[in-house]
Motif scaffolding. Structure first.
Motif: not given
Lengths: 260, 288
Positions: B168-182
């Motif tokens: 769960x940490x991995x999946x959330x962090x991948x999403x979280x680290x990609x959260x900033x937009x262009x």
């Protein structure tokens, strides 16, 4: 205009390769912006006005022609902190206070702690947000957030301010006020401003020079030097001169569309 | 306290169903006994007899509560019969696995977000890893760690626990680290920010809400992993070992008490993570 040129584009071309074939975002754009000018880029979506601004900021790479910013390439100008960029959305970090947000570029560029504090105070004053430094972005209205984002772009003393529809998401009343304030800020700081907008009145009210653009391919169809005086109260928009310029802009936009 | 009434109602309903179940399941034994002795019994006689058996099929709530209390407060916390002692062993294992899972999950998420190759090569394996039943994998991890000379049972336990909690940490962090937009990334580009600065000033803080959301799932997974790790290890310590002993020696009361101790521990862990999250939120200026 005897001022030295700050931004010079000659035969600038930018073609994006997409799945549907090449898209001419910019075609043979020639333009010179002199120091201290307020230039508005006006045109329908897809005319390349934002793309041109992004080229100046070295966020896009032109595929042909030449572009100099302060006599350097766009990349070099960025390294010299040549410009501040204001986006359509304020894009403040929700986890930082207003002062913390303005400090962000200063931290990245390695200003000293005491210098950071002094600069934050000064630009907060400049955009009339003094006393709001400790607030978080969600505690401020949309207009105030956008003012904070302008302060952030001003904090590191770039001579050029690139603004990409900064007030596009705000309502008309707030927009009018911010336009007025932006002119005052421009008069006080003597910066060169390149400003992208959809709105004809906004462009005519703000600019010393209006660049009318049209799409497919993105190109400049008209460049109008505004005869309006530098000191502009809001009601100048009802004057004859203002209406005449607006008319010419509209004609330019229409001419660009006949090519479709 | 407006919420107390519905909660109390549900609790009563659960207890009622539980008691009914106890009577029904435990009565079989009472009737068998009576038949064997050639007696007939009435329900009036049966019900009290279902409430206080030594080895009930389904112990009624008060018997579980009594055992739980005996396990927690009935003896010194250092005693081998103390649930506090066993709970602490499990807690220790959970924390080790949780920490390991966080380090592993965050580290892998960072690599996946940074390197496209990692995204394509590692992510599918991370997903596949979660489809293998942990009860099948746990004995293998124990055997392997024993084989390579790790004496203590704590290490394989932590590994099993981390195996469940990293995901769960991995999946959330991948999403979280990609959260900033262009736009936010472009803004940093205009400042000439380095990749490290982009990570520390934008990606990492932007991922924190995702991180904390995943911690609640991860801590529960870590606890389950630890308990599963205690089952086949021949361990004599920990709530998992306690449950196994209860089941193997036909002592349902021990098993049920350990089960509830584990549930209480899980509750405490989630409250703890929630507190840390609240503290972090306050520092990050989230709503009043």
């Amino acid at each position: 205009m005897l001022n030295r040129p700050v931004i010079e584009a000659k035969g600038l071309n930018l073609t994006f390769q997409t799945a549907d074939g090449p898209v001419h975002a910019l075609k043979d754009v020639d333009l010179t912006i002199a120091e201290g000018e307020f230039v508005c880029f006006l045109g329908p979506s897809g005319c390349g006005k934002t793309t041109f601004l992004r080229c100046i900021a070295a966020l896009e790479r032109p595929t042909g022609g030449s572009l100099t910013v302060n006599g350097m390439t766009a990349d070099e100008a960025r390294k010299q902190r040549g410009y501040g960029y204001v986006f359509q959305a304020a894009g403040l970090y929700p986890w930082r206070t207003i002062a913390g947000n303005i400090r962000l570029p200063l931290e990245i560029m390695g200003f000293s702690k005491s210098d950071q504090t002094a600069r934050v105070e000064r630009v907060l004053d400049l955009v009339e947000l003094a006393g709001f430094g400790k607030k978080f972005p969600w505690q401020l209205s949309g207009g105030m957030q956008q003012r904070a984002s302008i302060a952030r772009a001003l904090a590191f003393d770039a001579d050029i301010l690139l603004m990409d529809e900064p007030f596009g998401a705000l309502d008309e009343i707030v927009r009018d006020r911010l336009n007025e304030e932006l002119l005052k800020l421009w008069a006080r700081t003597g910066k060169t401003i390149a400003f992208v907008t959809h709105s004809i009145p906004e462009a005519v009210y703000l600019s010393t020079k209006i660049v009318v653009m049209s799409p497919r391919p993105g190109r400049i169809t008209d460049v109008i030097d505004s005869p309006l005086p530098k000191d502009r109260p809001l009601d100048i928009r009802d004057s004859r001169e203002f209406i005449e310029i607006a008319h010419r802009v509209r004609e330019g936009l229409r001419a660009g569309h006949q090519d479709d | 306290m407006r919420n107390a009434f519905p909660i109390f109602t549900v609790l009563c309903a659960i207890l009622a169903i539980w008691y009914a179940g106890s009577v029904w399941m435990n009565s079989t034994w009472v009737f068998d006994q009576a038949t064997r002795n050639g007696q007939t019994v009435t329900w009036g006689q049966v019900i009290p007899l279902t409430m206080a058996q030594d080895r009930p099929l389904l112990p009624p709530p008060h018997q579980v509560a009594e055992n739980l209390w005996k396990g927690i407060a009935g003896q010194a916390v250092t005693s081998k019969r103390s649930l506090v002692y066993h709970g602490f062993v499990t807690f220790r294992g959970t924390m080790a696995g949780f920490a390991l899972g966080i380090v592993f999950g965050v580290g892998m998420a960072m690599a996946i977000v940074r390197f496209r190759v990692m995204d394509q090569s590692v992510m599918p394996w991370a997903i596949i890893s979660q489809t293998i039943p942990i009860v099948a994998l746990a004995p293998m991890i124990l055997t392997v760690s024993n084989q390579i000379g790790i004496e203590t049972k704590e290490v394989p336990k932590a590994v099993i626990s981390a195996y469940l909690s990293f995901f769960p940490v991995l999946v959330s962090m991948v999403k979280g680290l990609r959260a900033p937009d262009h736009m936010q990334l472009d803004l940093l580009k205009t400042y000439g920010a380095s990749e490290g600065q982009t990570f520390w000033k934008l990606r990492l803080p932007a991922s924190l809400p995702y991180f904390f959301a995943s911690l609640k799932v991860a801590v529960a997974a870590a606890l389950i992993g630890t308990i599963v790790g205690e089952l086949p290890s021949g361990a004599i310590e920990g709530l998992g070992a306690r449950m196994l002993i209860g089941s193997q020696f036909g002592e349902p009361l021990i098993m049920w008490a350990a089960l509830f101790a584990a549930a209480i521990l899980a509750g405490l862990l989630i409250v703890l993570v929630g507190l840390v999250e609240r503290l972090a939120n306050r520092r990050m200026g989230v709503g009043a």
